[in-house]
Design a protein around this motif. Sequence first.
Motif, PDB file in Angstrom:
ATOM      1  N   SER A  27       0.930  -1.260  -0.003  1.00  0.00           N
ATOM      2  CA  SER A  27      -0.093   0.034   0.008  1.00  0.00           C
ATOM      3  C   SER A  27       1.137   1.855  -0.378  1.00  0.00           C
ATOM      4  CB  SER A  27      -1.148   0.151   1.319  1.00  0.00           C
ATOM      5  OG  SER A  27      -2.474  -0.942   1.301  1.00  0.00           O
ATOM      6  N   TYR A  28       2.184   1.019   0.330  1.00  0.00           N
ATOM      7  CA  TYR A  28       3.089   2.362   0.971  1.00  0.00           C
ATOM      8  C   TYR A  28       4.124   2.305  -0.232  1.00  0.00           C
ATOM      9  CZ  TYR A  28       6.550   5.202   2.055  1.00  0.00           C
ATOM     10  OH  TYR A  28       8.290   6.388   2.334  1.00  0.00           O
ATOM     11  N   GLN A  29       3.653   1.568  -1.202  1.00  0.00           N
ATOM     12  CA  GLN A  29       4.507   1.636  -2.669  1.00  0.00           C
ATOM     13  C   GLN A  29       3.937   2.107  -3.477  1.00  0.00           C
ATOM     14  OE1 GLN A  29       6.094  -2.866  -2.969  1.00  0.00           O
ATOM     15  NE2 GLN A  29       7.539  -2.249  -3.030  1.00  0.00           N
ATOM     16  N   ILE A  30       2.504   2.114  -3.269  1.00  0.00           N
ATOM     17  CA  ILE A  30       1.284   1.890  -4.328  1.00  0.00           C
ATOM     18  C   ILE A  30       1.154   3.536  -4.034  1.00  0.00           C
ATOM     19  CG2 ILE A  30      -1.464   2.322  -5.240  1.00  0.00           C
ATOM     20  CD1 ILE A  30      -0.771  -0.960  -4.029  1.00  0.00           C
ATOM     21  N   LEU A 156      -5.920   2.028  -8.492  1.00  0.00           N
ATOM     22  CA  LEU A 156      -5.258   1.344  -7.197  1.00  0.00           C
ATOM     23  C   LEU A 156      -5.414  -0.153  -7.001  1.00  0.00           C
ATOM     24  CD1 LEU A 156      -4.848   4.274  -4.364  1.00  0.00           C
ATOM     25  CD2 LEU A 156      -3.779   4.364  -6.576  1.00  0.00           C
ATOM     26  N   ALA A 157      -4.576  -1.001  -6.939  1.00  0.00           N
ATOM     27  CA  ALA A 157      -3.841  -2.525  -7.236  1.00  0.00           C
ATOM     28  C   ALA A 157      -3.017  -3.380  -6.744  1.00  0.00           C
ATOM     29  CB  ALA A 157      -4.605  -3.180  -8.677  1.00  0.00           C
ATOM     30  N   PHE A 158      -2.604  -3.988  -5.733  1.00  0.00           N
ATOM     31  CA  PHE A 158      -1.640  -4.399  -5.176  1.00  0.00           C
ATOM     32  C   PHE A 158      -2.103  -6.021  -7.140  1.00  0.00           C
ATOM     33  CE2 PHE A 158      -4.438  -4.505  -1.704  1.00  0.00           C
ATOM     34  CZ  PHE A 158      -2.987  -3.572  -0.456  1.00  0.00           C
ATOM     35  N   GLN A 159      -0.715  -6.048  -7.182  1.00  0.00           N
ATOM     36  CA  GLN A 159      -0.338  -6.724  -8.407  1.00  0.00           C
ATOM     37  C   GLN A 159      -1.126  -8.106  -8.631  1.00  0.00           C
ATOM     38  OE1 GLN A 159       1.767  -5.592 -10.398  1.00  0.00           O
ATOM     39  NE2 GLN A 159       0.760  -6.485 -12.035  1.00  0.00           N
ATOM     40  N   VAL A 160      -1.678  -9.106  -7.517  1.00  0.00           N
ATOM     41  CA  VAL A 160      -2.100 -10.315  -7.797  1.00  0.00           C
ATOM     42  C   VAL A 160      -3.809  -9.853  -8.162  1.00  0.00           C
ATOM     43  CG1 VAL A 160      -0.947 -11.638  -5.857  1.00  0.00           C
ATOM     44  CG2 VAL A 160      -2.910  -9.754  -5.571  1.00  0.00           C
ATOM     45  N   GLY A 183       4.449  -1.281 -10.663  1.00  0.00           N
ATOM     46  CA  GLY A 183       4.454  -0.501 -11.488  1.00  0.00           C
ATOM     47  C   GLY A 183       3.579   0.380 -11.907  1.00  0.00           C
ATOM     48  N   SER A 184       3.109   1.179 -12.590  1.00  0.00           N
ATOM     49  CA  SER A 184       1.806   1.548 -13.139  1.00  0.00           C
ATOM     50  C   SER A 184       1.851   1.788 -14.753  1.00  0.00           C
ATOM     51  CB  SER A 184       1.774   3.209 -13.049  1.00  0.00           C
ATOM     52  OG  SER A 184       3.388   4.075 -12.697  1.00  0.00           O
ATOM     53  N   PHE A 185       1.032   1.725 -15.643  1.00  0.00           N
ATOM     54  CA  PHE A 185       0.737   2.059 -17.167  1.00  0.00           C
ATOM     55  C   PHE A 185      -0.421   2.368 -17.542  1.00  0.00           C
ATOM     56  CE2 PHE A 185      -2.018  -1.976 -16.704  1.00  0.00           C
ATOM     57  CZ  PHE A 185      -1.191  -2.302 -15.718  1.00  0.00           C
ATOM     58  N   PHE A 186      -1.051   3.276 -18.100  1.00  0.00           N
ATOM     59  CA  PHE A 186      -1.874   3.323 -18.768  1.00  0.00           C
ATOM     60  C   PHE A 186      -2.508   2.594 -19.688  1.00  0.00           C
ATOM     61  CE2 PHE A 186       0.404   7.839 -18.881  1.00  0.00           C
ATOM     62  CZ  PHE A 186      -1.563   8.248 -18.902  1.00  0.00           C
TER      63      PHE A 186
END
Length: 188
Positions: A27-30, A156-160, A183-186
């Motif tokens: 959550s902190y990383q996001i 916002l999401a956890f990778q899973v 990471g983040s992406f369009f």
Amino acid sequence: MIEKSACRKEMKGKLQAISKAHYEHYSYQIAQRLYEDSLWKSAQIIGITISNPPEVDTYQIIRQAWNEGKTIVIPKCLPKEKRMDFRILERFDQLESVYFNLLEPITEKTKRVNPSEIELLIVPGLAFTKDGYRLGVGGGYYDRFLESFKGKTLSLAFQVQIVNDLPKEPHDLPVEKLITNEGSFFTS
Ligand SMILES: Nc1nc2c(c(=O)[nH]1)N(C=O)[C@@H](CNc1ccc(C(=O)N[C@@H](CCC(=O)O)C(=O)O)cc1)CN2
Ligand SMILES: Nc1ncnc2c1ncn2[C@@H]1O[C@H](COP(=O)(O)OP(=O)(O)OP(=O)(O)O)[C@@H](O)[C@H]1O
């Protein structure tokens, strides 16, 4: 829809398996990734939900927005009409518990904003595809809201929570960007 409810159940199981330590870390990383994002930086009025674990923590995001002088608006569901109003949250004591474990703005203590004023909407979801389609908790509130929403959207999401495929229906609308702990992406 049977397929959607099976997907919800499966994803809830995966999310419950995340330890408290990882939940906090991811959550902190996001959140840190979000603060560096141009969509965050350029938005003054931001719509977001009050997270309910295992959803990505939004309390720290709301505090950061306040510290940066941004306006936070959060949804108040109107179940009869299956609609949501967004109301300005200035302090956490303007919240009340309405149903399940969801916190909502207290109507008498908060002011409604027009959807057209919301520059960035952070859309909740249980699972997402890389092209931005989402599986929500099933009220259809966001699907209906997004139909006429003109601002920017991201989730916002956890990778899973990023999956290869989801059951889609004609009313499902994708979000523009996804931010995960990796990471983040369009999306388009
Ligand atoms: N933290 C957080 N807040 C959020 C959402 C969310 O996903 N996460 N929402 C995202 O949308 C909205 C709340 N969504 C809701 C979805 C369903 C029901 C509900 O009453 N479900 C019942 C009956 C369903 C029905 O009658 O159709 C149930 O599941 O038993 C309530 C709120 C707004 N706030
Ligand atoms: N734009 C819409 N107009 C009319 N009905 C809709 C619309 N969007 C969703 N619905 C209805 O709402 C119900 C829930 O939809 P769905 O299962 O797609 O919700 P969800 O995307 O998981 O929830 P949410 O959007 O609240 O996160 C379904 O019965 C669906 O047909």
